[in-house]
Write a protein that holds these residues in place. Structure first.
Motif, mmCIF file in Angstrom:
data_model
loop_
_atom_site.group_PDB
_atom_site.id
_atom_site.type_symbol
_atom_site.label_atom_id
_atom_site.label_comp_id
_atom_site.label_asym_id
_atom_site.label_seq_id
_atom_site.Cartn_x
_atom_site.Cartn_y
_atom_site.Cartn_z
ATOM 1 N N VAL A 194 34.268 -0.074 70.592
ATOM 2 C CA VAL A 194 35.594 0.491 70.850
ATOM 3 C C VAL A 194 36.463 -0.514 71.611
ATOM 4 C CG1 VAL A 194 36.838 2.283 72.121
ATOM 5 C CG2 VAL A 194 34.822 2.881 70.794
ATOM 6 N N ALA A 229 37.775 -3.350 69.332
ATOM 7 C CA ALA A 229 38.789 -2.863 68.396
ATOM 8 C C ALA A 229 40.086 -2.494 69.123
ATOM 9 C CB ALA A 229 38.245 -1.658 67.623
ATOM 10 N N TRP A 230 39.962 -1.909 70.313
ATOM 11 C CA TRP A 230 41.125 -1.521 71.110
ATOM 12 C C TRP A 230 41.938 -2.740 71.531
ATOM 13 C CZ3 TRP A 230 44.705 1.618 72.567
ATOM 14 C CH2 TRP A 230 45.262 1.604 73.840
ATOM 15 N N TRP A 287 43.856 -4.075 68.606
ATOM 16 C CA TRP A 287 45.036 -3.242 68.341
ATOM 17 C C TRP A 287 46.162 -3.543 69.334
ATOM 18 C CZ3 TRP A 287 47.893 0.425 70.975
ATOM 19 C CH2 TRP A 287 48.757 1.210 70.213
ATOM 20 N N LEU A 301 42.225 6.215 69.357
ATOM 21 C CA LEU A 301 40.826 6.543 69.120
ATOM 22 C C LEU A 301 40.699 7.613 68.053
ATOM 23 C CD1 LEU A 301 37.913 5.958 70.293
ATOM 24 C CD2 LEU A 301 38.245 8.023 71.681
ATOM 25 N N TYR A 349 40.462 4.542 65.315
ATOM 26 C CA TYR A 349 39.081 4.064 65.454
ATOM 27 C C TYR A 349 38.068 4.993 64.791
ATOM 28 C CZ TYR A 349 34.664 2.439 67.273
ATOM 29 O OH TYR A 349 33.372 1.981 67.354
ATOM 30 N N LYS A 369 37.201 2.744 61.924
ATOM 31 C CA LYS A 369 36.277 1.751 62.464
ATOM 32 C C LYS A 369 34.881 2.303 62.749
ATOM 33 C CE LYS A 369 39.676 -1.277 62.857
ATOM 34 N NZ LYS A 369 39.743 -2.500 62.022
#
Length: 277
Positions: free
Chosen positions: A179, A182-183, A186, A227, A231, A235
């Motif tokens: 997470v 990926a966060w 972003w 999220l 995500y 993801k």
């Protein structure tokens, strides 16, 4: 008396009666007092051979590595207790005299009717044990800066949601790291400043201490929206399907409302690997 006290010169080295664990700190101090030489225990723990020995001992006893090497307290007050078999190996590293001495301690402890530390079978999945040990270390050691949050705490809500559906992820999966990466991607793509403060996150295994970002409260709402909208549907399926079987993929898909297709070959969990050794 809960401890056995071994007199080594002017110092006392402590051994726990209940499981035979020996204080590595006091053993090292006794060695230094007798020889005038300082040995840094971290140099012993860093050796590849010791890591291999830890894995073998973990497999034999059923104890996790962080249970074989137990750290109590913080900072200068931190004391390291090591499994009796590990204590003999540690003493061997110090000197032949200490190897002989500690071997006799362990033999006497066993002769007295004690048994090496084992645990009753635990209903929790191995991943849960790692997860909850991380939570314990986080609560003990971490105070986030005021007005800031971290992904490890927030992702706990997703973990509880999965657990409520009896979905238990394997110990090799580390959702908060997936997470976090990926966060940050972003945030960069959307022109946010990603120069964040960090805190020290504690792991119960050889990963030890790692730095992780903390974020200001004004990003918390954006994070939860990202999220939920990005995500989890886009993801998370690709990440988690590496660690679960087809039936578990189906359960997670139903729990989260997004399809997770299984891969043909499932990665082995730590327990699987140990069973094949």
């Amino acid at each position: 008396m809960q401890n056995i006290e071994h007199q080594v010169g002017e110092l006392v080295v402590t051994q726990r009666k209940i499981d035979g664990y020996i204080s590595a700190n006091k053993l090292t101090k006794a060695y230094q007092k007798q020889t005038g030489k300082y040995r840094n225990p971290n140099q012993w723990f860093d050796k590849d051979r010791i890591n291999e020995f830890l894995e073998l001992l973990s497999s034999k006893t059923g104890l996790e590595v962080y249970e074989l090497v137990q750290k109590k307290g913080e900072g200068k007050n931190c004391e390291t207790w090591i499994h009796p078999k590990l204590a003999v190996s540690f003493a061997t590293w110090l000197s032949p005299e200490f190897e002989m001495m500690v071997s006799e301690w362990v033999e006497l402890w066993l002769f007295a009717g004690q048994a090496p530390a084992t645990q009753e079978p635990v209903a929790l999945h191995p991943y849960q044990r790692v997860w909850y040990e991380r939570l314990r270390l986080f609560e003990q050691n971490t105070t986030l800066p005021k007005g800031q949050w971290c992904i490890f705490e927030e992702i706990g809500k997703l973990m509880r949601k999965l657990e409520a559906k009896n979905i238990l992820l394997y110990d090799r999966s580390t959702i908060d790291i997936s997470v976090g990466r990926a966060w940050c991607t972003w945030l960069r793509q959307n022109k946010f400043d990603t120069d964040f403060e960090q805190y020290t996150h504690h792991y119960p295994d050889r990963r030890g201490e790692q730095l992780a970002n903390v974020y200001p409260y004004d990003l918390l709402g954006k994070f939860h929206q990202w999220l939920e909208d990005t995500y989890i549907p886009d993801k998370f399926p690709e990440y988690v399907r590496q660690f679960v079987n087809p039936e578990e993929c189906k359960l997670i898909s139903e729990a989260l409302g997004c399809e997770i297709k299984p891969v043909n070959k499932r990665l082995k969990s730590n327990n699987d690997s140990r069973n094949n050794e």
